[in-house]
Scaffold this active site. Structure first.
Site, PDB file in Angstrom:
ATOM      1  CE  LYS A 114      74.081  61.281  11.099  1.00  0.00           C
ATOM      2  NZ  LYS A 114      74.756  60.563  12.120  1.00  0.00           N
ATOM      3  N   GLY A 115      69.287  59.077  10.027  1.00  0.00           N
ATOM      4  CA  GLY A 115      68.678  58.445   8.890  1.00  0.00           C
ATOM      5  C   GLY A 115      66.952  58.264   9.093  1.00  0.00           C
TER       6      GLY A 115
ATOM      7  N   GLY B 214      62.002  53.761  18.960  1.00  0.00           N
ATOM      8  CA  GLY B 214      62.110  52.595  18.017  1.00  0.00           C
ATOM      9  C   GLY B 214      62.278  52.876  16.550  1.00  0.00           C
TER      10      GLY B 214
ATOM     11  CB  THR C   2      79.792  52.256   7.144  1.00  0.00           C
ATOM     12  OG1 THR C   2      78.456  53.203   6.975  1.00  0.00           O
ATOM     13  CG2 THR C   2      80.611  52.226   5.995  1.00  0.00           C
TER      14      THR C   2
ATOM     15  CG  ASP D  96      76.754  55.340  13.801  1.00  0.00           C
ATOM     16  OD1 ASP D  96      76.483  55.632  12.832  1.00  0.00           O
ATOM     17  OD2 ASP D  96      77.822  54.978  14.220  1.00  0.00           O
TER      18      ASP D  96
ATOM     19  CB  THR E 208      84.696  54.341   7.248  1.00  0.00           C
ATOM     20  OG1 THR E 208      84.938  55.267   6.308  1.00  0.00           O
ATOM     21  CG2 THR E 208      83.838  54.577   8.324  1.00  0.00           C
TER      22      THR E 208
ATOM     23  N   GLY F 238      76.502  55.773   7.308  1.00  0.00           N
ATOM     24  CA  GLY F 238      75.519  54.614   7.323  1.00  0.00           C
ATOM     25  C   GLY F 238      74.326  55.013   7.888  1.00  0.00           C
ATOM     26  CG  HIS F 239      72.501  58.305   7.341  1.00  0.00           C
ATOM     27  ND1 HIS F 239      72.891  59.493   6.452  1.00  0.00           N
ATOM     28  CD2 HIS F 239      73.800  58.308   7.938  1.00  0.00           C
ATOM     29  CE1 HIS F 239      73.627  60.320   6.937  1.00  0.00           C
ATOM     30  NE2 HIS F 239      74.357  59.448   7.868  1.00  0.00           N
TER      31      HIS F 239
ATOM     32  N   GLY G 170      80.262  47.379  10.228  1.00  0.00           N
ATOM     33  CA  GLY G 170      79.929  46.416  11.122  1.00  0.00           C
ATOM     34  C   GLY G 170      80.662  46.182  12.374  1.00  0.00           C
ATOM     35  NE  ARG G 171      84.876  50.463  12.314  1.00  0.00           N
ATOM     36  CZ  ARG G 171      85.698  51.741  12.462  1.00  0.00           C
ATOM     37  NH1 ARG G 171      86.843  51.949  12.888  1.00  0.00           N
ATOM     38  NH2 ARG G 171      84.891  52.650  11.688  1.00  0.00           N
TER      39      ARG G 171
ATOM     40  CD  GLN H 118      80.470  61.567   8.211  1.00  0.00           C
ATOM     41  OE1 GLN H 118      80.301  62.549   7.538  1.00  0.00           O
ATOM     42  NE2 GLN H 118      80.288  60.349   7.539  1.00  0.00           N
TER      43      GLN H 118
ATOM     44  NE  ARG I 218      94.850  75.159  -3.657  1.00  0.00           N
ATOM     45  CZ  ARG I 218      95.860  75.775  -3.568  1.00  0.00           C
ATOM     46  NH1 ARG I 218      95.533  77.337  -3.887  1.00  0.00           N
ATOM     47  NH2 ARG I 218      96.796  75.594  -2.860  1.00  0.00           N
TER      48      ARG I 218
HETATM   49  P1  GDP Z   1      72.714  57.529  11.630  1.00  0.00           P
HETATM   50  O1  GDP Z   1      74.037  57.148  11.051  1.00  0.00           O
HETATM   51  O2  GDP Z   1      72.614  58.742  12.551  1.00  0.00           O
HETATM   52  O3  GDP Z   1      71.475  57.675  10.535  1.00  0.00           O
HETATM   53  O4  GDP Z   1      72.202  56.095  12.626  1.00  0.00           O
HETATM   54  P2  GDP Z   1      72.499  54.710  11.996  1.00  0.00           P
HETATM   55  O5  GDP Z   1      71.275  54.238  10.956  1.00  0.00           O
HETATM   56  O6  GDP Z   1      73.791  54.212  11.652  1.00  0.00           O
HETATM   57  O7  GDP Z   1      72.135  53.972  13.431  1.00  0.00           O
HETATM   58  C1  GDP Z   1      70.912  54.057  14.138  1.00  0.00           C
HETATM   59  C2  GDP Z   1      70.301  52.687  14.350  1.00  0.00           C
HETATM   60  O8  GDP Z   1      69.206  52.847  15.269  1.00  0.00           O
HETATM   61  C3  GDP Z   1      69.655  52.159  13.185  1.00  0.00           C
HETATM   62  O9  GDP Z   1      69.760  50.762  13.104  1.00  0.00           O
HETATM   63  C4  GDP Z   1      68.361  52.478  13.327  1.00  0.00           C
HETATM   64  O10 GDP Z   1      67.278  51.716  12.732  1.00  0.00           O
HETATM   65  C5  GDP Z   1      67.996  52.390  14.646  1.00  0.00           C
HETATM   66  N1  GDP Z   1      67.058  53.306  15.454  1.00  0.00           N
HETATM   67  C6  GDP Z   1      66.647  54.492  14.980  1.00  0.00           C
HETATM   68  N2  GDP Z   1      65.886  55.246  16.084  1.00  0.00           N
HETATM   69  C7  GDP Z   1      65.608  54.403  17.145  1.00  0.00           C
HETATM   70  C8  GDP Z   1      65.084  54.181  18.200  1.00  0.00           C
HETATM   71  O11 GDP Z   1      64.496  55.133  18.720  1.00  0.00           O
HETATM   72  N3  GDP Z   1      65.255  53.174  19.133  1.00  0.00           N
HETATM   73  C9  GDP Z   1      65.871  51.843  18.573  1.00  0.00           C
HETATM   74  N4  GDP Z   1      65.967  51.104  19.227  1.00  0.00           N
HETATM   75  N5  GDP Z   1      66.559  52.081  17.341  1.00  0.00           N
HETATM   76  C10 GDP Z   1      66.468  53.214  16.628  1.00  0.00           C
HETATM   77  P1  IMO Z   2      77.002  58.492  10.218  1.00  0.00           P
HETATM   78  O1  IMO Z   2      76.784  59.459   9.243  1.00  0.00           O
HETATM   79  C1  IMO Z   2      79.832  57.017  13.354  1.00  0.00           C
HETATM   80  C2  IMO Z   2      84.203  57.806  12.197  1.00  0.00           C
HETATM   81  C3  IMO Z   2      85.188  56.594  11.714  1.00  0.00           C
HETATM   82  C4  IMO Z   2      86.376  57.248  12.324  1.00  0.00           C
HETATM   83  C5  IMO Z   2      86.258  58.642  11.920  1.00  0.00           C
HETATM   84  C6  IMO Z   2      87.142  59.010  10.657  1.00  0.00           C
HETATM   85  O2  IMO Z   2      76.503  57.300   9.966  1.00  0.00           O
HETATM   86  O3  IMO Z   2      76.745  58.896  11.552  1.00  0.00           O
HETATM   87  P2  IMO Z   2      86.712  58.607   8.080  1.00  0.00           P
HETATM   88  O4  IMO Z   2      86.407  57.203   7.592  1.00  0.00           O
HETATM   89  O5  IMO Z   2      85.638  59.532   7.829  1.00  0.00           O
HETATM   90  O6  IMO Z   2      87.896  59.157   7.623  1.00  0.00           O
HETATM   91  O7  IMO Z   2      86.756  58.228   9.583  1.00  0.00           O
HETATM   92  O8  IMO Z   2      84.993  59.030  11.813  1.00  0.00           O
HETATM   93  N1  IMO Z   2      83.034  58.052  11.406  1.00  0.00           N
HETATM   94  C7  IMO Z   2      81.920  57.751  11.852  1.00  0.00           C
HETATM   95  N2  IMO Z   2      81.513  57.338  13.034  1.00  0.00           N
HETATM   96  N3  IMO Z   2      79.126  57.198  12.113  1.00  0.00           N
HETATM   97  C8  IMO Z   2      79.460  57.893  10.975  1.00  0.00           C
HETATM   98  O9  IMO Z   2      78.650  58.292   9.929  1.00  0.00           O
HETATM   99  C9  IMO Z   2      80.955  58.083  10.680  1.00  0.00           C
HETATM  100  N4  IMO Z   2      81.763  58.519   9.594  1.00  0.00           N
HETATM  101  C10 IMO Z   2      82.926  58.457  10.244  1.00  0.00           C
HETATM  102  O10 IMO Z   2      84.742  55.666  12.616  1.00  0.00           O
HETATM  103  O11 IMO Z   2      86.671  57.056  13.776  1.00  0.00           O
HETATM  104 MG    MG Z   3      75.283  55.631  11.014  1.00  0.00          MG
END
Ligand code: GDP
Ligand code: IMO
Ligand code: MG
Length: 431
Positions: free
Chosen positions: A16-17, A413, A298, A13, A128, A40-41, A300-301, A222, A142
């Site tokens: 990356k997205g 942002g 993904t 999180d 998740t 969840g990106h 909501g936690r 991840q 396999r």
């Molecule tokens: P990912 O899993 O690495 O793609 O990240 P997530 O999408 O799960 O979580 C990142 C959150 O931060 C999303 O809600 C983005 O819209 C938001 N975001 C991304 N860059 C920034 C930033 O520089 N500042 C703020 N405040 N939010 C950001």
């Molecule tokens: P993104 O791509 C944050 C965490 C889960 C759990 C562990 C194992 O959005 O960064 P799983 O369902 O993969 O077997 O769960 O990994 N986890 C993540 N935490 N961001 C993710 O993806 C995650 N994908 C899995 O919360 O601790």
């Molecule tokens: Mg994410």
């Protein structure tokens, strides 16, 4: 022949997205290389919010081909729902290809994920519940069903029957009802019909793209410390989110990787269980969670929040051989007068400069902090390093000096424009 890998440098999180979407405007090909819909990106485009779980976040650039690589595990229903949701928001997406070697996630994987978590009791991982672990278990054993088999009606029918015998016995052991093979086959055959046109031998497509000089972006899911081997085992995912995973999950060799950028938040978060040395289970953590709206894309936690862990980040730079750091969410820390960053750990009276490999030791370390001056005001209008407060620049300098890794991008942002590029991103190495 520029190739670029984007990985999460922490526990996921890291944004990356958003970064893949920004850099995807220049890419010819964007490939997701690991994980499944546990990811969840988020990509924010004006009034619209896209939440990608399986589709590469680069798909919003119609000039690029989006590939779901061989290292992924793919829930067909999840994928088709996501494709429909995305197309309902925009018709402007890139061409989609799915690796014939990627594995398919079925409902029994999701059920077994939940059963295994329940059986772990106090030691649950906090997955998740998307069936990711059980799907990768089948791959390693396999007995998994790959995309090539899934979209071939005869083979799918035969393989599903073969696997069903084993899975139904397992479900019985957990006291669960058996699943009806014919029902599952009928439902999933419909998904297979829709997915068939996208399935291809993507390893070859990717190799050809790399060798013909196209810009190829490898999108990680991840984060580094959720890696099955290099992360905080057993509190990890079942795939390889580290940069090396870009080779394993796409069929290209390590010498084809030019730049590897690691995305890190200006602080640290973690979802699910497992050690987290800089966690602030107090008003600081609550403040970061609220200011940053740190709730999972993904599930909501609420995400666990804490200070930036430079011990972990430096280790991440080494594990991934990062060529640059992307620091995100600096805007979230605004208004906190003094910021702490962990620069070492203490364990049994000894100082440590790295994460101990054994999770029991990691759970016992105490983070040692240095205090850095915070900043105030709205950073989101900054468009160059000079627009940032001096203390923000000093914070970034401290991070990059400590990690011995240059800064590549700063994000202040969620929108595309709220991004400052500080280095050449698509530098290529002659091969
Ligand atoms: P990912 O899993 O690495 O793609 O990240 P997530 O999408 O799960 O979580 C990142 C959150 O931060 C999303 O809600 C983005 O819209 C938001 N975001 C991304 N860059 C920034 C930033 O520089 N500042 C703020 N405040 N939010 C950001
Ligand atoms: P993104 O791509 C944050 C965490 C889960 C759990 C562990 C194992 O959005 O960064 P799983 O369902 O993969 O077997 O769960 O990994 N986890 C993540 N935490 N961001 C993710 O993806 C995650 N994908 C899995 O919360 O601790
Ligand atoms: Mg994410």
């Amino acid at each position: 022949m520029p190739t670029l890998v984007i990985v999460g440098a922490q526990w996921g999180d890291e944004a990356k997205g958003k970064i893949v979407d920004v850099l995807g405007s220049q890419a010819d090909v964007v490939v997701r290389f690991s994980g499944g819909n546990n990811a969840g990106h988020t990509v924010i485009l004006g009034p619209q919010t896209f939440k990608f779980h399986l589709l590469p976040a680069g798909i919003l650039h119609p000039q690029s081909v989006g590939i779901l690589g061989s290292g992924m595990v793919i829930d067909p229903k999840g994928l088709l729902d996501e494709l429909d949701r995305t197309l309902a928001l925009t018709a402007e997406i890139g061409e989609l290809k799915i690796s014939s070697a990627a594995h398919v996630v079925f409902p029994y994987h999701r059920l077994l994920d939940q059963m295994q978590e329940e059986a772990r009791g106090e030691n649950k991982i906090g997955t998740t519940s998307r069936g990711i672990g059980p799907a990768y278990e089948d791959k390693v054993s396999r007995i998994g069903i790959r995309m090539a088999e899934f979209v071939c009606p005869d083979r799918f029918a035969r393989r599903l029957r073969e696997v069903a015998g084993v899975k139904n016995r397992l479900l019985e052991l957990f006291g669960q009802p058996k699943f009806d093979v014919d029902e599952l086959h009928a439902e999933y055959s419909e998904y297979a019909d829709r997915i068939r046109p996208y399935v291809a031998d993507t390893d070859i497509l990717i190799q050809d793209a790399v060798l013909s000089g196209k810009k190829v972006l490898f999108e990680g899911a991840q984060g580094t410390f959720l890696d099955l081997d290099c992360g905080t085992y057993p509190y990890v995912t079942s795939s390889h989110p580290i940069a090396g995973g870009a080779c394993l999950g796409t069929g290209i060799g390590p010498r084809y990787l030019d730049s590897i950028l690691g995305v890190a938040k200006a602080y640290t978060t973690r979802v699910g269980s497992g050690p987290f040395p800089t966690e602030q289970d107090n008003e600081v953590g609550v403040r970061i969670r609220e200011q940053g709206q740190e709730f999972g894309t993904t599930t909501g936690r609420g995400r666990r929040c804490g200070w930036l862990d430079l011990v972990a980040l430096r280790q991440s730079c080494r594990l991934n051989s990062l060529s640059g750091l992307i620091m995100t969410r600096l805007d979230v820390l605004s208004g906190i007068p003094e910021l702490q960053v962990a620069t070492s750990y203490r364990l049994d009276g000894q100082s440590l400069d790295h994460l101990p490999a054994d999770v029991q030791d990691l759970a016992r370390v105490e983070a040692v902090y240095e205090a850095l001056e915070g900043w105030d005001g709205d950073l989101r209008s900054a468009r160059s390093m000079h627009d940032l407060p001096a203390s923000t620049r000093r914070y970034l300098e401290f991070v990059t000096d400590f990690c011995q890794t240059p800064l590549a991008i700063v994000s202040i942002g969620p929108d595309r424009e709220e991004t400052i590029l500080t280095a050449e991103i698509w530098a290529s190495t002659p091969r």
